[in-house]
Design an enzyme around this catalytic site. Structure first.
Site, PDB file in Angstrom:
ATOM      1  N   ILE A  38       5.162  10.177  -2.633  1.00  0.00           N
ATOM      2  CA  ILE A  38       5.459  10.734  -3.955  1.00  0.00           C
ATOM      3  C   ILE A  38       6.301   9.744  -4.765  1.00  0.00           C
ATOM      4  O   ILE A  38       6.947   8.853  -4.211  1.00  0.00           O
ATOM      5  CB  ILE A  38       6.176  12.097  -3.846  1.00  0.00           C
ATOM      6  CG1 ILE A  38       7.519  11.942  -3.110  1.00  0.00           C
ATOM      7  CG2 ILE A  38       5.276  13.125  -3.164  1.00  0.00           C
ATOM      8  CD1 ILE A  38       8.393  13.174  -3.180  1.00  0.00           C
ATOM      9  N   ALA A  44       2.150   4.922  -0.587  1.00  0.00           N
ATOM     10  CA  ALA A  44       1.306   6.122  -0.496  1.00  0.00           C
ATOM     11  C   ALA A  44       2.119   7.409  -0.462  1.00  0.00           C
ATOM     12  O   ALA A  44       1.698   8.393   0.134  1.00  0.00           O
ATOM     13  CB  ALA A  44       0.424   6.040   0.752  1.00  0.00           C
ATOM     14  N   LYS A  95       0.829  -1.217   0.000  1.00  0.00           N
ATOM     15  CA  LYS A  95       0.000   0.000   0.000  1.00  0.00           C
ATOM     16  C   LYS A  95       0.864   1.269   0.000  1.00  0.00           C
ATOM     17  O   LYS A  95       0.754   2.132   0.869  1.00  0.00           O
ATOM     18  CB  LYS A  95      -0.963   0.019   1.184  1.00  0.00           C
ATOM     19  CG  LYS A  95      -1.983  -1.118   1.174  1.00  0.00           C
ATOM     20  CD  LYS A  95      -3.013  -0.934   2.286  1.00  0.00           C
ATOM     21  CE  LYS A  95      -4.038  -2.059   2.301  1.00  0.00           C
ATOM     22  NZ  LYS A  95      -3.526  -3.318   2.865  1.00  0.00           N
TER      23      LYS A  95
END
Length: 265
Positions: free
Chosen positions: A97, A95, A93
């Site tokens: 940049i 998340a 997961k």
């Protein structure tokens, strides 16, 4: 619509290499079951992986919760994937940049891209996250799932968040081959997104911590999901792991055959 075709037909025409491998494997093994092995020791993880291996198409890991992680664990997981013919999905997961996730995916102590066929990402940071992960994963033939919907109560992954996630996937079909979601995402004839659905249970409806469960029939026949993700329902009782894996595999496959039958032209 591609959702309603056989896995074999979908595999033959899919633009993503990882998805093609997955569909072929599912048809070959007659399984649309993914087991989520959320345990905290190397011994438990390998033991469960070996027990459920013959019955799954995908083994889903959370490698960062394993307290005694080492690279021998990765090597043994890879051996089990070959032995039992399944793909590994590290449920990371991502998340952040693009530049950050690129390093999280390729480097650090886990080096996820080197061994995990599939991983996933939130779309909160925007499309740069897909580009960053793709720089690492595409040359390795990996595949990415986007988190479009979650199975926990009160999840914010809905409405415009979900629809924007689908648009991002459409623009990046070479790497993004599907979603973690609760229902089918295909709307056009030229797209075929694989939907892996968590929160599947045959015996309970919730866990007291916000998880909501649906049956394989609800997920696959009624909602158009492709792969059922099951965790504690399979390994919650150590003496029943193999029996429960067989049970869920059969329930998932029966639901898939029913869906194909219902939508045959």
């Amino acid at each position: 619509m591609n959702t309603y075709k056989t896995y074999s037909e979908r595999g033959q025409q899919h633009p993503n290499a990882c998805a093609r491998s997955l569909f072929e494997l599912m048809e070959r093994n007659e399984s649309n079951l993914s087991v989520a092995v959320d345990v905290t020791t190397k011994k438990e993880l390998l033991s469960i992986a070996d027990a459920v291996g013959p019955f799954v198409c995908v083994l889903k890991t959370h490698i960062d919760i394993v307290e005694d992680f080492d690279h021998d664990l990765v090597a043994q997981l890879e051996q089990l994937a070959k032995k039992h013919d399944f793909l590994i999905f590290e449920d990371r997961k991502f998340a952040d940049i693009g530049n950050t996730v690129k390093h999280q995916y390729a480097n650090g102590i886990y080096k996820i891209a080197s061994w995990s066929h599939i991983t996933n990402a939130h779309t909160v940071p925007g499309e740069g996250i897909i580009k960053g992960l793709g720089e690492v994963g595409l040359p390795l033939g990996r595949g990415l799932l986007l988190l479009a919907e979650m199975s926990s109560k009160g999840a914010l992954t809905k409405g415009s968040y979900t629809s924007e996630s689908v648009e991002m996937a459409r623009r990046n079909k070479d790497f993004v081959f599907g979603f973690i979601a609760q229902h089918k995402m295909n709307e056009h004839d030229d797209e075929d997104f694989v939907v892996m659905s968590p929160g599947v249970g045959l015996d309970v409806k919730g866990d007291g911590l916000g998880q909501q469960y649906r049956t394989p029939h609800e997920v696959i026949v009624e909602s158009g999901g492709d792969i059922i993700i099951v965790g504690r329902g399979i390994y919650g009782n150590p003496d029943q792991v193999e029996a429960q894996a067989k049970r869920y595999r059969q329930a998932g496959w029966d639901a898939y055959l029913e869906r194909v039958r219902l939508h045959k032209k």
